[in-house]
Design an enzyme around this catalytic site. Structure first.
Site, PDB file in Angstrom:
ATOM      1  N   HIS A 474      31.873  47.910  -5.114  1.00 50.87           N
ATOM      2  CA  HIS A 474      32.573  46.996  -6.020  1.00 50.87           C
ATOM      3  C   HIS A 474      32.894  47.647  -7.364  1.00 50.87           C
ATOM      4  O   HIS A 474      33.651  47.076  -8.169  1.00 50.87           O
ATOM      5  CB  HIS A 474      31.711  45.743  -6.256  1.00 50.87           C
ATOM      6  N   ASP A 478      38.004  46.052  -5.849  1.00 55.73           N
ATOM      7  CA  ASP A 478      37.903  44.634  -6.195  1.00 55.73           C
ATOM      8  C   ASP A 478      37.870  43.786  -4.931  1.00 55.73           C
ATOM      9  O   ASP A 478      38.273  44.226  -3.843  1.00 55.73           O
ATOM     10  CB  ASP A 478      39.084  44.211  -7.067  1.00 55.73           C
TER      11      ASP A 478
END
Length: 503
Positions: A474, A478
């Site tokens: 992450h 995204d």
């Protein structure tokens, strides 16, 4: 006349090095190609050899000094008088051992050395000896097996004869340049083996090896005692990279120790039925890398499901023709590889990696295919999978899968992957969250195909369904990109024609 000794080419993107150790001092005689000093870069240790014979005139860069590429390290006086001295000096060590050995031993003894282990592999563990001292061996006959972090390496006899000495018994950790054994003539005695075994511990205990200055400084700054870091330099010398690795793995090392400390003693009745087995180097590496992945990446997993009807229908229709033409079976992995390559083009951050504060985007796909083997999980890499056909992918998967099961994969075949596919479905897994294979930013988990009732156009129908899981980093991927990637994989599998149309 003087000859300059300069810093050699250090490798791509490496611009400086630290002078770790000088093996000669001013006034010493040197021979051509004799090692003068050792340089230490961020990644490797570089040996600097003499380009000419003569006498060491001066040392310009002292130990601990940082130098750039092509910097002047020292000068060698190559005058006529100086040139003859090293020749005589270098000849003496050659003559002395020869004179002290019996003629039969000099002509027949052959050293068995550790073979090339692969890039970045500096040590191995002797797992099994297939011969014992006194056994007759034929040339190229397998003598022993070494175990590295990733692969097993077979060591064969470089010459025929009798195995007169084993210098590294089973369980011994050896470096990449170590001597494993000696093959001699029929007269080789076992007394040499006993003598070597008796003197080895004393020699090891008594030797004094100077660690690299940069390593000493780093150990002092981090309160590490001498002996707490295992050296990978010449003769076990501790280098700066060794200290950095020790510091990086400190948390991983202390955590298991802390967890193991409070372990209560086993009940006597249970203890007799327990078995304690040392973890293999491969299993230790798997454990360390997976834990490092969890500790480093901001890992998150997103899920979806795919209707496998179209892929299964296409496979059933063409599998016989595919096998006849290409000589390999048409499986599901080629469809998933193609679908992932297609999705990675649209969502390039899933095919990227983090390097410090930079994001490195890969304009190619080296697909890692996780494979379970009797010794543990390995991930062979199919290079440039995005440019391969279905048949080329299936052949590569079949070939590397067989080599993985046989323990024949080289280090090069397991390095450089940009994305990984893990198929737990072959073992019956219905749903799981795969762990990232660092430094990659994404891994796709495939699972079991199971018939389930699905609502299609207002009707409940039975369809072969598979759950898909995408674990991603992450920090650079995204949620939108991860979900879109998985949807593109789903779309390509539910309508394989999209792959042909590049949609």
């Amino acid at each position: 006349m003087s000859t300059e000794v300069r810093v050699p080419t250090l490798g791509e993107s490496v611009t400086e090095a630290t002078v770790a150790t000088w093996f000669k001092k001013p006034g010493d005689a040197v021979a051509v190609d004799e090692m003068l000093c050792e340089l230490e870069t961020d990644k490797v240790t570089v040996e600097v050899a003499a380009s000419a014979a003569g006498t060491m005139e001066s040392i310009i860069a002292a130990e601990g000094e940082t130098v750039g590429v092509d910097a002047l390290l020292a000068t060698i006086d190559t005058g006529a008088g100086a040139a003859s001295a090293p020749a005589a000096k270098s000849a003496a060590p050659e003559a002395a051992p020869t004179a002290s050995k019996p003629a039969s031993e000099t002509t027949t003894s052959v050293d068995v050395m550790v073979p090339t282990l692969g890039e970045s592999v500096t040590e191995a563990t002797v797992s099994t000896w297939f011969k014992k001292v006194g056994d007759t061996v034929a040339q190229d006959e397998m003598l022993c097996e070494l175990e590295t972090d990733k692969v097993s390496v077979e060591v064969s006899a470089p010459a025929a004869g009798v195995l007169s000495e084993i210098l590294a018994p089973e369980g011994t950790t050896v470096d990449a340049k170590a001597k494993l054994a000696v093959i001699g003539g029929s007269g080789a005695s076992s007394a040499a083996t006993a003598a070597a075994a008796a003197t080895a511990p004393a020699a090891t205990a008594g030797k004094s090896i100077e660690d690299a200055p940069s390593a000493k400084k780093l150990m002092a700054e981090n309160n590490l005692s001498e002996g707490s870091v295992q050296g990978t330099g010449r003769d076990g010398r501790v280098m700066k990279d060794d200290v950095q690795k020790a510091l990086a793995s400190a948390s991983a090392v202390t955590a298991p120790s802390a967890a193991a400390a409070p372990r209560a003693p086993s009940v006597p009745d249970d203890a007799s039925r327990e078995e304690r087995v040392k973890m293999t180097r491969l299993r230790q590496t798997i454990a360390r890398r997976l834990k490092e992945s969890q500790n480093t990446a901001a890992m998150l997993t997103t899920y979806n499901e795919v209707d496998m009807t179209e892929v299964m229908g296409l496979r059933n229709e063409y599998k016989d023709l595919f096998l006849k033409k290409h000589g390999v079976k048409l499986g599901f992995m080629s469809f998933f590889t193609k679908a992932c390559c297609h999705a990675l083009k649209e969502i390039p951050e899933v095919n990227a990696e983090i390097d410090g504060t930079d994001v490195v985007y890969k304009n190619f796909v080296h697909m890692g295919i996780a494979a379970g083997t009797p010794t543990g999980l390995v991930v062979p890499v199919i290079r440039d999978a995005d440019a391969m056909s279905f048949a080329e992918i299936e052949k590569a998967i079949a070939e590397k899968g067989a080599r993985a099961r046989d323990g024949k994969l080289s280090m090069a075949e397991m390095q450089g992957g940009t994305f990984t596919i893990s198929n737990g479905g072959v073992y019956g897994s219905l749903m799981s969250s795969p762990i990232l294979n660092p430094p990659q930013a994404g891994i796709l988990g495939m699972h079991k195909i199971q018939d389930r009732p699905m609502a299609i156009n207002g009707q409940v129908v039975i369809r072969p369904m598979m759950y898909l899981a995408l674990s991603y980093d992450h920090r650079i991927v995204d949620g939108k990109g991860a979900v879109t990637f998985l949807v593109r994989v789903k779309e390509a599998l539910e309508d394989p024609r999209r792959l042909l149309m590049d949609l």
